[in-house]
Scaffold this motif. Structure first.
Motif, PDB file in Angstrom:
ATOM      1  N   GLY A  61      -5.391   5.109  -0.456  1.00 26.05           N
ATOM      2  CA  GLY A  61      -4.185   4.612  -1.105  1.00 26.05           C
ATOM      3  C   GLY A  61      -3.077   4.350  -0.106  1.00 26.05           C
ATOM      4  O   GLY A  61      -3.279   4.356   1.113  1.00 26.05           O
ATOM      5  N   HIS A  62      -1.884   4.129  -0.639  1.00 27.72           N
ATOM      6  CA  HIS A  62      -0.725   3.787   0.187  1.00 27.72           C
ATOM      7  C   HIS A  62       0.476   4.659  -0.183  1.00 27.72           C
ATOM      8  O   HIS A  62       1.427   4.174  -0.818  1.00 27.72           O
ATOM      9  CB  HIS A  62      -0.359   2.321   0.035  1.00 27.72           C
ATOM     10  CG  HIS A  62      -1.308   1.378   0.680  1.00 27.72           C
ATOM     11  ND1 HIS A  62      -1.293   1.123   2.037  1.00 27.72           N
ATOM     12  CD2 HIS A  62      -2.331   0.647   0.163  1.00 27.72           C
ATOM     13  CE1 HIS A  62      -2.249   0.245   2.333  1.00 27.72           C
ATOM     14  NE2 HIS A  62      -2.893  -0.054   1.228  1.00 27.72           N
ATOM     15  N   PRO A  63       0.486   5.930   0.191  1.00 29.78           N
ATOM     16  CA  PRO A  63       1.634   6.770  -0.145  1.00 29.78           C
ATOM     17  C   PRO A  63       2.929   6.325   0.540  1.00 29.78           C
ATOM     18  O   PRO A  63       4.010   6.761   0.150  1.00 29.78           O
ATOM     19  CB  PRO A  63       1.213   8.162   0.338  1.00 29.78           C
ATOM     20  CG  PRO A  63       0.151   7.919   1.359  1.00 29.78           C
ATOM     21  CD  PRO A  63      -0.566   6.684   0.905  1.00 29.78           C
ATOM     22  N   GLU A  64       2.815   5.443   1.539  1.00 28.30           N
ATOM     23  CA  GLU A  64       4.008   4.970   2.260  1.00 28.30           C
ATOM     24  C   GLU A  64       4.660   3.753   1.601  1.00 28.30           C
ATOM     25  O   GLU A  64       5.744   3.320   2.033  1.00 28.30           O
ATOM     26  CB  GLU A  64       3.644   4.610   3.709  1.00 28.30           C
ATOM     27  CG  GLU A  64       2.885   3.311   3.904  1.00 28.30           C
ATOM     28  CD  GLU A  64       1.413   3.384   3.532  1.00 28.30           C
ATOM     29  OE1 GLU A  64       0.762   2.323   3.488  1.00 28.30           O
ATOM     30  OE2 GLU A  64       0.909   4.506   3.292  1.00 28.30           O
ATOM     31  N   TYR A  65       4.068   3.199   0.555  1.00 29.14           N
ATOM     32  CA  TYR A  65       4.600   1.973  -0.042  1.00 29.14           C
ATOM     33  C   TYR A  65       6.034   2.151  -0.533  1.00 29.14           C
ATOM     34  O   TYR A  65       6.427   3.199  -1.047  1.00 29.14           O
ATOM     35  CB  TYR A  65       3.734   1.562  -1.234  1.00 29.14           C
ATOM     36  CG  TYR A  65       2.645   0.558  -0.899  1.00 29.14           C
ATOM     37  CD1 TYR A  65       2.385   0.161   0.405  1.00 29.14           C
ATOM     38  CD2 TYR A  65       1.874   0.001  -1.921  1.00 29.14           C
ATOM     39  CE1 TYR A  65       1.387  -0.755   0.688  1.00 29.14           C
ATOM     40  CE2 TYR A  65       0.865  -0.911  -1.640  1.00 29.14           C
ATOM     41  CZ  TYR A  65       0.630  -1.293  -0.339  1.00 29.14           C
ATOM     42  OH  TYR A  65      -0.364  -2.201  -0.071  1.00 29.14           O
ATOM     43  N   ASP A  66       6.819   1.071  -0.375  1.00 26.17           N
ATOM     44  CA  ASP A  66       8.169   1.031  -0.925  1.00 26.17           C
ATOM     45  C   ASP A  66       8.108   0.842  -2.438  1.00 26.17           C
ATOM     46  O   ASP A  66       7.058   0.498  -3.007  1.00 26.17           O
ATOM     47  CB  ASP A  66       8.953  -0.135  -0.318  1.00 26.17           C
ATOM     48  CG  ASP A  66       9.196   0.044   1.167  1.00 26.17           C
ATOM     49  OD1 ASP A  66       9.332   1.190   1.624  1.00 26.17           O
ATOM     50  OD2 ASP A  66       9.239  -0.985   1.879  1.00 26.17           O
TER      51      ASP A  66
END
Length: 320
Positions: free
Chosen positions: A234-239
């Motif tokens: 996944g992308h926990p860093e997404y804005d």
């Protein structure tokens, strides 16, 4: 940062049983401190956006970190200004003689291609091979995770029936994994991908273990037994607006795309998205930096040498 307490203090065993990190006086006085050296291999076309997302997550820590940005030379970026790349990015030839505490390999929008069809695949293989002996801990994200699992362990990605797109609930599978220290029983994270590596395939490799999963999104995180290689899907860093930008981009191009799940209130794209993953995303990157890099990397990085030797039976010898 950890709290430092006497080794024999009763609270030590209580805190450690609750997965709270404490440092004994003996360990504290033996530590040498220096800035961490971290390299980011940015494979995303919108490099500046990805830089902002990752640096935001990495900066919210008391640790001092020296960041280097790496690009591939076998692919010409069409979405990032050459002046930006020449000013802030380096190439593998320029860094391959150095050693790093940590490496992040980002995702890339090439999921529907075979790995060997990606124009920078051979260069990426060289970098992943180099990471075993020149990097203490490597964090692979999304397609970067799929590429790492294929290169190091021969695990092939599998196509999904439709794009996995939205924000999904997850749970950890092991109670005391430092990577998820401080997480709630259920945590959310964005996904945006067309392919997956299944939990069953990952579990078939003795040196790998699955750390967190979602009933809807599948594997979220896996790691090598010694925690030197981390893979997240996944992308926990997404804005807050990243999924919205992807959605409206595809709608504008006439590409069939469903509204991202669990994102817009009432699945209404005219409404402002609800962010329910930011705190866990921040905690995830802080935990990786602290427990998988800072607390374990050698003070003298020349000691890395063959600490990450190739895995017997991996794809490494065939694809590098």
């Amino acid at each position: 940062m950890p709290i430092k307490i006497p080794e024999s203090l009763p609270a030590r065993s209580v805190l450690e049983s609750e997965n709270i990190f404490v440092m004994t006086e003996t360990r504290a006085v033996s530590q040498d401190i220096r800035p961490l050296s971290l390299l980011i291999l940015n494979l995303m076309p919108t490099k500046i956006t990805t830089e902002n997302q990752l640096l935001r997550e990495l900066s919210n820590t008391p640790l001092q970190i020296e960041i280097g940005l790496l690009q591939t030379v076998s692919h010409e970026s069409k979405n990032t200004d050459n002046d930006h790349l020449s000013s802030f990015y380096t190439t593998f030839d320029q860094v391959k003689g150095k050693r790093y505490d940590g490496l992040i390999i980002t995702g890339a929008p090439v999921e529907n291609m075979n790995f060997e069809e990606v124009d920078y695949w051979q260069e990426l293989c060289e970098i992943m091979a180099w990471s075993r002996t020149h990097v203490y801990s490597t964090l692979h994200i999304c397609w970067g995770a799929q590429a790492g699992l294929y290169y190091h362990y021969g695990l092939q990605k599998k196509p999904l029936s439709k794009k996995l797109f939205g924000v999904y609930p997850h749970k950890t599978l092991e109670k005391n994994v430092p990577l998820f220290r401080g997480f709630d029983d259920v945590f959310y994270a964005p996904h945006s991908r067309y392919t997956e590596v299944t939990a069953e395939d990952i579990a078939s490799v003795p040196s790998l273990r699955v750390l967190a999963v979602s009933e809807e999104a599948g594997v979220f995180a896996a790691a090598r037994a010694d925690d030197r290689q981390i893979f997240i899907m996944g992308h926990p860093e997404y804005d807050s607006g990243t999924l919205a930008a992807e959605y409206f981009r595809d709608v504008g191009r006439g590409i069939p795309i469903q509204v991202p799940k669990n994102y817009f209130p009432g699945d209404d794209p005219t409404k402002t998205p609800v962010v329910n993953w930011r705190s866990h995303g921040q905690l995830f990157y802080s935990n990786w930096l602290n427990y998988y890099v800072y607390q374990t990397t050698p003070f003298d990085l020349t000691q890395l040498l063959e600490n990450q030797a190739p895995v017997p039976g991996s794809k490494s010898s065939a694809t590098a």
